[in-house]
Scaffold this motif. Structure first.
Motif, PDB file in Angstrom:
ATOM      1  N   UNK A  44      31.136  56.685  47.021  1.00 37.49           N
ATOM      2  CA  UNK A  44      31.220  57.639  45.922  1.00 37.49           C
ATOM      3  C   UNK A  44      31.437  59.076  46.383  1.00 37.49           C
ATOM      4  N   UNK A  45      30.812  59.472  47.492  1.00 33.06           N
ATOM      5  CA  UNK A  45      30.886  60.864  47.927  1.00 33.06           C
ATOM      6  C   UNK A  45      31.845  61.093  49.085  1.00 33.06           C
ATOM      7  N   UNK A  46      32.571  60.080  49.486  1.00 34.35           N
ATOM      8  CA  UNK A  46      33.507  60.204  50.597  1.00 34.35           C
ATOM      9  C   UNK A  46      34.926  60.245  50.066  1.00 34.35           C
ATOM     10  N   UNK A  47      35.715  61.241  50.472  1.00 31.46           N
ATOM     11  CA  UNK A  47      37.107  61.283  50.004  1.00 31.46           C
ATOM     12  C   UNK A  47      37.832  59.977  50.320  1.00 31.46           C
ATOM     13  N   UNK A  48      38.548  59.469  49.355  1.00 32.76           N
ATOM     14  CA  UNK A  48      39.286  58.207  49.458  1.00 32.76           C
ATOM     15  C   UNK A  48      38.342  57.007  49.671  1.00 32.76           C
ATOM     16  N   UNK A  49      37.058  57.195  49.464  1.00 28.58           N
ATOM     17  CA  UNK A  49      36.083  56.142  49.757  1.00 28.58           C
ATOM     18  C   UNK A  49      36.199  54.914  48.882  1.00 28.58           C
ATOM     19  N   UNK A  50      36.826  55.054  47.729  1.00 26.15           N
ATOM     20  CA  UNK A  50      36.925  53.917  46.804  1.00 26.15           C
ATOM     21  C   UNK A  50      38.221  53.128  46.972  1.00 26.15           C
ATOM     22  N   UNK A  51      38.992  53.437  48.012  1.00 29.34           N
ATOM     23  CA  UNK A  51      40.272  52.736  48.196  1.00 29.34           C
ATOM     24  C   UNK A  51      40.073  51.226  48.245  1.00 29.34           C
ATOM     25  N   UNK A  52      39.104  50.763  49.030  1.00 25.92           N
ATOM     26  CA  UNK A  52      38.916  49.318  49.160  1.00 25.92           C
ATOM     27  C   UNK A  52      38.544  48.656  47.842  1.00 25.92           C
ATOM     28  N   UNK A  53      37.468  49.075  47.152  1.00 22.94           N
ATOM     29  CA  UNK A  53      37.148  48.383  45.888  1.00 22.94           C
ATOM     30  C   UNK A  53      38.230  48.511  44.821  1.00 22.94           C
ATOM     31  N   UNK A  54      38.878  49.676  44.742  1.00 23.76           N
ATOM     32  CA  UNK A  54      39.932  49.845  43.729  1.00 23.76           C
ATOM     33  C   UNK A  54      41.125  48.943  44.032  1.00 23.76           C
ATOM     34  N   UNK A  55      41.447  48.774  45.318  1.00 25.10           N
ATOM     35  CA  UNK A  55      42.575  47.921  45.686  1.00 25.10           C
ATOM     36  C   UNK A  55      42.246  46.449  45.472  1.00 25.10           C
ATOM     37  N   UNK A  56      41.069  46.019  45.907  1.00 28.75           N
ATOM     38  CA  UNK A  56      40.685  44.615  45.738  1.00 28.75           C
ATOM     39  C   UNK A  56      40.675  44.219  44.263  1.00 28.75           C
ATOM     40  N   UNK A  57      40.228  45.114  43.414  1.00 26.65           N
ATOM     41  CA  UNK A  57      40.145  44.806  41.983  1.00 26.65           C
ATOM     42  C   UNK A  57      41.515  44.504  41.389  1.00 26.65           C
TER      43      UNK A  57
ATOM     44  N   UNK B 265      44.287  43.557  43.608  1.00 27.30           N
ATOM     45  CA  UNK B 265      44.977  42.596  44.473  1.00 27.30           C
ATOM     46  C   UNK B 265      44.617  41.158  44.126  1.00 27.30           C
ATOM     47  N   UNK B 266      43.445  40.956  43.525  1.00 30.98           N
ATOM     48  CA  UNK B 266      42.998  39.609  43.161  1.00 30.98           C
ATOM     49  C   UNK B 266      42.731  39.551  41.666  1.00 30.98           C
ATOM     50  N   UNK B 267      43.334  38.568  41.028  1.00 34.33           N
ATOM     51  CA  UNK B 267      43.146  38.388  39.589  1.00 34.33           C
ATOM     52  C   UNK B 267      42.127  37.300  39.274  1.00 34.33           C
ATOM     53  N   UNK B 268      42.018  36.286  40.146  1.00 38.86           N
ATOM     54  CA  UNK B 268      41.119  35.166  39.858  1.00 38.86           C
ATOM     55  C   UNK B 268      40.108  34.914  40.979  1.00 38.86           C
ATOM     56  N   UNK B 269      40.431  35.260  42.206  1.00 37.85           N
ATOM     57  CA  UNK B 269      39.529  34.965  43.328  1.00 37.85           C
ATOM     58  C   UNK B 269      38.400  35.992  43.405  1.00 37.85           C
ATOM     59  N   UNK B 270      37.193  35.573  43.790  1.00 36.96           N
ATOM     60  CA  UNK B 270      36.075  36.520  43.901  1.00 36.96           C
ATOM     61  C   UNK B 270      36.228  37.566  44.997  1.00 36.96           C
ATOM     62  N   UNK B 271      37.284  37.552  45.756  1.00 33.67           N
ATOM     63  CA  UNK B 271      37.576  38.671  46.652  1.00 33.67           C
ATOM     64  C   UNK B 271      37.867  39.942  45.862  1.00 33.67           C
ATOM     65  N   UNK B 272      37.974  39.832  44.551  1.00 35.96           N
ATOM     66  CA  UNK B 272      38.329  40.988  43.736  1.00 35.96           C
ATOM     67  C   UNK B 272      37.245  42.069  43.727  1.00 35.96           C
ATOM     68  N   UNK B 273      36.041  41.762  44.214  1.00 31.03           N
ATOM     69  CA  UNK B 273      35.031  42.826  44.373  1.00 31.03           C
ATOM     70  C   UNK B 273      34.665  42.968  45.843  1.00 31.03           C
ATOM     71  N   UNK B 274      34.367  44.207  46.235  1.00 33.15           N
ATOM     72  CA  UNK B 274      34.010  44.508  47.618  1.00 33.15           C
ATOM     73  C   UNK B 274      32.565  44.080  47.885  1.00 33.15           C
ATOM     74  N   UNK B 275      32.207  43.846  49.162  1.00 39.83           N
ATOM     75  CA  UNK B 275      30.838  43.413  49.477  1.00 39.83           C
ATOM     76  C   UNK B 275      29.746  44.350  48.969  1.00 39.83           C
ATOM     77  N   UNK B 276      30.025  45.644  48.828  1.00 40.63           N
ATOM     78  CA  UNK B 276      28.988  46.565  48.351  1.00 40.63           C
ATOM     79  C   UNK B 276      28.537  46.189  46.945  1.00 40.63           C
ATOM     80  N   UNK B 277      29.432  45.592  46.158  1.00 34.37           N
ATOM     81  CA  UNK B 277      29.059  45.087  44.843  1.00 34.37           C
ATOM     82  C   UNK B 277      28.724  46.174  43.840  1.00 34.37           C
ATOM     83  N   UNK B 278      28.006  45.745  42.820  1.00 30.81           N
ATOM     84  CA  UNK B 278      27.659  46.624  41.704  1.00 30.81           C
ATOM     85  C   UNK B 278      26.167  46.928  41.702  1.00 30.81           C
ATOM     86  N   UNK B 279      25.822  48.216  41.630  1.00 33.93           N
ATOM     87  CA  UNK B 279      24.405  48.586  41.534  1.00 33.93           C
ATOM     88  C   UNK B 279      23.828  48.154  40.199  1.00 33.93           C
TER      89      UNK B 279
END
Length: 443
Positions: A156-169, A171-185
């Motif tokens: 959240x506080x790092x520039x460009x820090x959300x690239x991975x979760x935003x891209x995975x969301x 890049x995957x429409x059906x596979x659970x790779x669509x969320x990053x390991x950090x997950x949802x608080x």
């Protein structure tokens, strides 16, 4: 096995001779409870690495409870019925050891490096983690705060820090790779203690684990200790959940804009890859290194050094068990529009697709890959991790001795072919990261 650090890639760019892969000797056995054990003896230094790879990552999570696998990586250091809360790290460190862990989309990996006369301690500690870990409200509440702070700092506080979760969301429409390991608080906050305890019972079981011991050991003595500490642990009560989902091939480009706390725009491109154990993975790994792997890569030489359209061009090649992503990003130079940088990136991709690579570049690439393989097995810790991944991801521990041969079979034609097949300009994700100041008022 083919995860290379940026430093490793840069070092690999140096002119080096072709290297030979030394055979890694090992012994392995499986306990009645399903725990697979791999042992590697190297008596040159009085140290030992003990690691446990649990075959659970973010892809095994309930879509309404994302972040569990990563959360458990933290929670498993809380202690156990026989290890006081907060003392797990202290005990290892007080004996001259180091320890760490990480979580990916596919696995969770723990290890300790200790003087070899402390092997029994390491085995005891890992058996306690597997059988008696504290999964209670106190530990959950403590680690929630730790994970929240990690999310703030890394995403959240790092520039460009959300690239991975935003891209995975995207890049995957059906596979659970669509969320990053950090997950949802929100998911972690909503979860009950019973849900956390069930996750432990489901995945932290011997039949979902691979124990690797590497270093200054005696095989017979080590096997006896393993049986003493792990044989009593019961097998999991039910079959381990693994998603049986195949991500469909993209037939259209997905394009979006992300407004972030940044000053300089960035262009992100993501291309879906085949499963990690697919034969094309070797050529794709070489292709990604050629395009973005270090200061002498094609993208850096052309876009950063020559054209000066980008401040940096790099990649996050996620090689995942069920099919990964080649995620490439470029940060624009001052005054350069994202669309202009994107157009130049596309030209270079098309160039490789149409013309392939030169003999000189191909020879350099082969040297880089071989150097990375040798470097990855140059430490006891690296050998332990690579042995475990060979067994779990590739289904054969001896894969550790076969990977260089697999790379040696890649041809220039293979690299050109996979560039055409997988870097489909009409079936990808493209994101523009723009400063929040550029966001239209209506948005």
């Amino acid at each position: 096995m083919r995860k290379f650090t940026v430093l490793g890639l840069i070092l690999g760019m140096l002119s080096i001779p072709v290297l030979a892969q030394n055979k890694i000797e090992f012994k392995e056995f499986t306990l009645d409870n399903g725990l697979h054990v791999i042992m590697h003896r190297d008596n040159t230094t009085p140290i030992v690495v003990t690691s446990v790879l649990y075959h659970v990552g973010s892809k095994n999570e309930n879509p309404e409870r994302t972040g569990f696998a990563h959360f458990f990586e933290h929670l498993m250091f809380e202690g156990s019925e026989n290890i006081d809360r907060g003392q797990y790290m202290n005990i290892i460190q007080s004996r001259g050891g180091t320890l760490n862990a990480y979580t990916s989309n596919d696995i969770t990996y723990y290890y300790e490096l200790l003087p070899s006369n402390e092997l029994e301690l390491a085995l005891y500690m890992e058996s306690e983690r597997m059988l008696h870990s504290k999964v209670d409200l106190t530990g959950v509440e403590t680690q929630r705060e730790v994970v929240k702070e990690e999310r703030r700092q890394r995403y959240e506080n790092q520039p460009y820090g959300t690239i991975l979760p935003e891209t995975l969301a995207r890049a995957y429409q059906v596979h659970p790779y669509q969320w990053a390991p950090i997950g949802s608080m929100d998911h972690l906050n909503a979860a009950t203690i019973e849900e956390f305890q069930q996750f432990y019972k489901d995945f932290y079981v011997p039949n979902n684990a691979t124990l690797t011991i590497a270093g200054d050991i005696d095989y017979a003595t080590t096997e006896k200790l393993v049986r003493n500490y792990f044989s009593e642990i019961p097998k999991g009560a039910k079959e381990v959940f693994r998603p049986n989902v195949v991500e469909p091939k993209k037939t259209a480009e997905i394009r979006d804009v992300i407004y972030d706390n940044i000053q300089i725009p960035a262009v992100i491109q993501a291309y879906n890859l085949p499963p990690r154990n697919h034969p094309d993975s070797y050529a794709l790994s070489m292709l990604s290194t050629y395009l973005t792997g270090g200061n002498s890569s094609l993208m850096t030489k052309e876009l950063v050094d020559k054209q000066q359209k980008a401040l940096v061009v790099a990649a996050i090649p996620l090689e995942l068990e069920d099919g990964g992503v080649f995620l490439m990003y470029g940060i624009t130079n001052m005054g350069v529009e994202p669309k202009d940088l994107e157009a130049e990136v596309d030209k270079l991709i098309k160039q490789v697709q149409d013309q392939g690579i030169s003999d000189e570049e191909f020879t350099k690439l082969k040297n880089i890959m071989e150097n990375n393989i040798v470097s990855g097995n140059s430490t006891i810790a690296g050998i332990a991790e690579n042995l475990a991944e060979a067994k779990v991801i590739y289904g054969d521990t001896n894969y550790i001795n076969q990977v260089m041969d697999a790379y040696s079979k890649v041809t220039k034609a293979d690299i050109q072919r996979v560039a055409k097949e997988y870097m489909d300009l009409t079936g990808r994700v493209v994101l523009y990261y723009l400063p929040k100041s550029a966001q239209p008022a209506s948005e």
